[in-house]
Write a protein that holds these residues in place. Structure first.
Motif, PDB file in Angstrom:
ATOM      1  N   TYR A  87       0.834  -1.210   0.000  1.00 40.05           N
ATOM      2  CA  TYR A  87       0.000   0.000   0.000  1.00 40.05           C
ATOM      3  C   TYR A  87       0.866   1.257   0.000  1.00 40.05           C
ATOM      4  CZ  TYR A  87      -2.993   3.570   2.251  1.00 40.05           C
ATOM      5  OH  TYR A  87      -3.656   4.725   2.582  1.00 40.05           O
ATOM      6  N   GLU A 114      -3.859  -7.766  -3.471  1.00 42.42           N
ATOM      7  CA  GLU A 114      -5.274  -7.397  -3.603  1.00 42.42           C
ATOM      8  C   GLU A 114      -5.759  -6.612  -2.391  1.00 42.42           C
ATOM      9  OE1 GLU A 114      -7.357 -11.025  -4.426  1.00 42.42           O
ATOM     10  OE2 GLU A 114      -6.958 -10.911  -6.589  1.00 42.42           O
ATOM     11  N   MET A 115      -5.311  -6.995  -1.204  1.00 45.06           N
ATOM     12  CA  MET A 115      -5.677  -6.239   0.000  1.00 45.06           C
ATOM     13  C   MET A 115      -5.127  -4.822  -0.063  1.00 45.06           C
ATOM     14  SD  MET A 115      -5.189  -9.110   3.001  1.00 45.06           S
ATOM     15  CE  MET A 115      -5.429  -7.917   4.310  1.00 45.06           C
ATOM     16  N   ALA A 117      -4.481  -3.124  -2.754  1.00 39.65           N
ATOM     17  CA  ALA A 117      -5.248  -2.389  -3.761  1.00 39.65           C
ATOM     18  C   ALA A 117      -6.547  -1.856  -3.175  1.00 39.65           C
ATOM     19  CB  ALA A 117      -5.527  -3.288  -4.962  1.00 39.65           C
ATOM     20  N   GLU A 118      -7.198  -2.680  -2.363  1.00 45.37           N
ATOM     21  CA  GLU A 118      -8.445  -2.230  -1.718  1.00 45.37           C
ATOM     22  C   GLU A 118      -8.178  -1.041  -0.804  1.00 45.37           C
ATOM     23  OE1 GLU A 118     -10.029  -5.629   0.259  1.00 45.37           O
ATOM     24  OE2 GLU A 118     -10.461  -6.718  -1.606  1.00 45.37           O
ATOM     25  N   MET A 119      -7.068  -1.087  -0.078  1.00 45.90           N
ATOM     26  CA  MET A 119      -6.713   0.029   0.799  1.00 45.90           C
ATOM     27  C   MET A 119      -6.470   1.297  -0.019  1.00 45.90           C
ATOM     28  SD  MET A 119      -4.126  -2.236   3.171  1.00 45.90           S
ATOM     29  CE  MET A 119      -3.405  -0.903   4.113  1.00 45.90           C
ATOM     30  N   GLU A 121      -7.638   2.000  -3.036  1.00 47.96           N
ATOM     31  CA  GLU A 121      -8.876   2.466  -3.664  1.00 47.96           C
ATOM     32  C   GLU A 121      -9.737   3.258  -2.684  1.00 47.96           C
ATOM     33  OE1 GLU A 121     -10.164  -1.274  -5.157  1.00 47.96           O
ATOM     34  OE2 GLU A 121      -9.110  -1.027  -7.088  1.00 47.96           O
ATOM     35  N   MET A 122      -9.637   2.920  -1.394  1.00 46.15           N
ATOM     36  CA  MET A 122     -10.348   3.696  -0.376  1.00 46.15           C
ATOM     37  C   MET A 122      -9.797   5.118  -0.272  1.00 46.15           C
ATOM     38  SD  MET A 122     -10.781   0.791   2.605  1.00 46.15           S
ATOM     39  CE  MET A 122     -11.501   1.932   3.777  1.00 46.15           C
ATOM     40  N   LYS A 128      -5.442  -1.455 -10.845  1.00 49.00           N
ATOM     41  CA  LYS A 128      -5.798  -2.712 -11.511  1.00 49.00           C
ATOM     42  C   LYS A 128      -4.601  -3.650 -11.405  1.00 49.00           C
ATOM     43  CE  LYS A 128      -9.367  -0.921 -14.553  1.00 49.00           C
ATOM     44  NZ  LYS A 128      -9.987  -0.973 -15.908  1.00 49.00           N
TER      45      LYS A 128
END
Length: 328
Positions: A87, A114-115, A117-119, A121-122, A128
């Motif tokens: 991240y 993937e985790m 990326a989610e962080m 995106e928040m 991607k």
């Protein structure tokens, strides 16, 4: 165990510090762990981030620079970096054009990237990813569901990185990376194991007359063990598996003969001699050949062969200028 190290706990950090000090024009290290980014941030274009466990040098930090990666995240030897590290790497290189993650297909890597990326995106960062899976040796392994991502990943770094430098949007850079993944295949073999510093002993054993066919880059088992054969016979065995997986007939290809860390260049060139002859016999044209260490397994005595089927666009991107510690 005999290694030129100071402390097994400090191996990864001191390795990264040494790399950055060797290549200050290319790299700088973040304060949040073993994350390296371009010395000068790229602006207005898609940023690329990759990484994984340490022990594969020059991958991945050696491919950070103009025309390839914007960041590389190094976990402990043969162990995925944490989501927090990834991240921080994403945040450091993110641009308005977005970020593409290039992830090798290992369960921990895929989950942690993937985790991360989610962080990101928040925080409003568009992210991607693609997952590399070029190893034809085994369908599933101790580390994966599906095929492993191995040395062919370097072609993804190069070609997707070149596309990003053109100013293409995130969808196009992702599609280009996926096209490389769809057209690259790899298989390897080893005659001696490597020793993870923290473990202090080899990860597996081979008798003096034995080799492992289809081995992974962390020393994972391959398809089988058998008595050591002549180099040409080993090449024929590996190439037959690769050529059965993709129809390369009539194609133009890039070839990578990748050393696993303990294999002399002398032997890699002997291997390439046979690869080149076999491809010529089959009418497969070689656009460019790369021989050396691109994705190692510490000091394992082994090698892999990667073939990338090229089209005109991929040839142009492969040939495009790049300037990184391990590729120029």
């Amino acid at each position: 165990m005999k290694k030129f190290i100071n402390d097994t706990v400090l191996v990864e950090e001191q390795m990264i510090l040494g790399m950055v000090k060797a290549y200050p024009r290319h790299l700088k290290k973040l304060d949040c762990g073993n994350v390296v980014v371009r010395a000068e941030k790229k602006e207005g274009k898609v940023a690329l981030i990759s990484g994984g466990g340490s022990g594969h040098e020059p991958a991945h930090g050696g491919f950070v620079g103009t025309g390839m990666l914007d960041a590389a995240v190094a976990g402990p030897v043969f162990t995925s970096p944490t989501p927090d590290q990834i991240y921080e790497g994403i945040k450091a290189v993110a641009t308005d054009a977005g970020v593409l993650m290039i992830v090798k297909n290992y369960t921990g890597d895929v989950m942690n990237f993937e985790m991360a990326a989610e962080m990101a995106e928040m925080e409003g960062i568009t992210v991607k990813h693609v997952v590399t899976n070029d190893d034809v040796a085994v369908k599933d392994s101790l580390y994966t569901i599906g095929r492993r991502g191995v040395a062919g990943t370097v072609f993804v770094h190069k070609i997707a990185g070149a596309m990003a430098e053109t100013g293409a949007d995130l969808d196009k850079v992702q599609a280009t990376a996926q096209k490389v993944i769809d057209n690259v295949r790899t298989m390897g073999a080893a005659i001696e194991p490597c020793t993870v510093p923290a473990a202090g002993k080899p990860g597996f054993t081979l008798s003096d007359d034995e080799m492992e066919i289809g081995i992974g880059i962390h020393g994972e088992p391959g398809t089988h063990r058998e008595p050591v054969k002549k180099a040409d016979e080993i090449v024929d065995m590996l190439l037959s598996q690769i050529l059965e997986d993709i129809d390369y007939s009539g194609s133009e290809v890039a070839v990578m003969i990748n050393g696993a860390g303990g294999t002399p260049l002398m032997e890699l060139y002997i291997i390439n001699n046979r690869v080149s002859d076999v491809l010529a016999e089959k009418g497969i044209r070689i656009h460019k050949t790369f021989v050396g260490e691109y994705m190692t397994s510490i000091e394992m005595q082994g090698f892999s062969i990667s073939l990338l089927r090229l089209d005109d666009e991929m040839k142009q991107l492969l040939d495009a200028a790049a300037d990184t510690p391990a590729w120029n």
